[in-house]
Scaffold this motif. Sequence first.
Motif: not given
Length: 544
Positions: A166-172, A523-525, A189-191
Motif C-alpha cells: 500500500e505504501a508503495l503507491d505513495g512512493k511512485q 528502479v526506473k528513472q 519503482k517497478e516489479p
Amino acid sequence: MAAPPAIPRRGLFIGGGWREPTLGRRIPVINPATEDTIGDIPAATAEDVELAVAAARSAFLLDGGSRWARASGATRAKYLNAIAAKVPISCVSLNLRPEVRCIHVHRKVRRMHGVAEAPLSHRRIKEKISYLAWLETVDSGKPKDEAVADMDDVAACFEFYAGLAEALDGKQHAPISLPMEEFKTYVLKEPIGVVGLITPWNYPLLMATWKVAPALAAGCTAVLKPSELASLTCLELGAICEEIGLPSGVLNIITGLGPDAGAPIASHPHVDKIAFTGSTATGKTIMTAAAQMVKPVSLELGGKSPLVIFDDVADIDKAVEWAVFGCFFNSGQVCSATSRLLLHEKIAERFLDRLVEWAKNIKISDPLEEGCRLGSVISKGQYEKIKKFISTARSEGATILHGGDRPKHLGKGFFIEPTIITDVSTSMQIWREEVFGPVICVKVFKTESEAVELANDTHYGLAGGVISDDLQRCERIAKVIHSGIVWINCSQPTLVQAPWGGNKRSGFGRELGEWGLENYLSVKQVTRYCKDELYGWYQRPSKL
Ligand code: NAD
C-alpha cells in the motif's frame, strides 16, 4: 482422541489450478520423528517448470500488466491480507470467482449464527494455524510449539508486506532534485518481472513467505520451489491462494528435487530474478547458472555464527538460556544458529556446568507431544551428516562434553541429543563448517580483542551475538563483528520489520523489512526535457 487429519495429496499449483507432474513422478514424504511414510508430493521436472514460468509470465503481462504488475499496491495488499485472513474479504473488490464468493458469504452467515467454522479447505492462514503447524511438524520434525510460532510469523509477514504494498503507491513518481531547470526527473519503482523463489526445509512455509510476500507486494509473479524434504505447507499455500481467488499464475508452486525442478528455474531465460535460500554450495551453482543470463540473484546462505559471553554477566542462567536458544532451537537447523560459543576464561567452567544442566533439562520427544523443546532433525541424511561431524570432532581431539548421540528413550526417528563440544581448535572441522544440527562448539578467550578475532574467524558472516552487562562494550563489538546481523544480550530474535541477510559466504541482499521489498523492485528513472527552445548542442542547419 480424534484421528489426525489426512495428508492432502496435491499436484503442482500452476496457473491457478492443480496438475500432476508431466512425468507422473512423486516423492515420498517421511515423518522424520517416526520414520513413517505419510504421503507424497509431486516431483516436477523441466517440463513443469516451463508451464509454471509461462503461467507466471502471462499473469505478469495480462492486460498490459494492469491486472497485477501495474495494479495499485493497495489492490495487491488486499490479496496479501486475504491470504493471512487479516480482514474480511470484500468479494467485489477482489473480483473473486462466484463460487468462492459464496464460500465467504456462507462463512459470514455461519459466524453470525454461531455455526461451526468453515471446512479446513476453505480457511486461510490465521484460520488454520493449528492445522498448518501440525502439517509442518509431521513434515519437518520440529516441535509443535515452534511450528505454531512459525505460522504466526507467516501470517504477520503477509500482513507486513500488505502494508508495504500500500505504501508503495505513495512512493511512485518521487521527484529527483536537479541542479538545472531544463530537465525534470522522477523515479518509478517497478516489479522486476517473473521471479524464481527457491527455498530450504528448515522453516518450510516461513522461508517461502519471506520471498513470496514481498515479491507479490512488489507486483512480481513467481514460481516457488520449496525443498523436496518439506513441501507440504507450501502446497497448502497454493490452496489458500486458490481459495482467496489470487489471479491465476501470480503464484505457481513447483515441488521436486533441486537439480530437476530448481535448476531449470535458475537457468530459465524468462525468469527475471532468482531469490535463493539454502546452502552455500547450491548458492554457488545457482549464481553460476544465473550469471549466464546476467540474471540478478539474492542469496541467503549458511552460517557459523559466534556468541561471545563476557565475565561481567551478573545472571549466568540468563546468558545460558540464550546460548541454548541460539543453538538448539529448531534442532540447531537455523542458518543463524550461534553454533560457536566464546566464553571468557573467568566464567567458562561455571558457564559450561550450567549449560550442561540446561541441555539435560530440554524435553526431547515426539514433536507433537506437549512441551517438546527438541524434535528430530529433518531426515536420515541430515542425521548421519550430524553424527559424522560429531565423530570427526572427536577424532580430531575435541571433547564431547554432553550429548553426541541418539537419546536413549527414543528408538525411532532422527533424534540427536543437544551436543556440547569443548577443547576445540580453530583448525577443526567443527569450528569451521556449518553443522546445521543441535551441536555447539566452545572456545575460551582472555581478552576482548581475542574474542573479536575468534568471532570473525570464519568464511561466513550471517549473524553474531554478544552478551555482557557493559552496554558500551556490546556496542563496540557490534561494530566490529563482520556479519549482517548482531544480537546484544540475546540470540535469534527475527523481526519482520528489520533487515535479514549476511556478508561473506553467507550471501548478499537483504530480506525482510523494506529491504525485502526492494529485492523485487527495479528502479526506473524518467527524465523529461521541459524547455521550449532547442537544446542547442548542434548547430541548427539552414532551412534551405
Ligand atoms: P540446499 O541448498 O540443499 O537446498 C535449498 C533449495 O535449493 C532446495 O529447494 C533444493 O531443492 C534446491 N536446490 C538444490 N540443488 C539445486 C540446484 N542445483 N539448482 C537449483 N536449486 C537447487 O539447502 P537446504 O539443505 O535445503 O537448507 C539448509 C541450508 O540453508 C543451510 O546451509 C542453511 O544455513 C541455509 N539457510 C539459510 C538461511 C538464511 O537466511 N541465510 C535460512 C535458512 C536456511
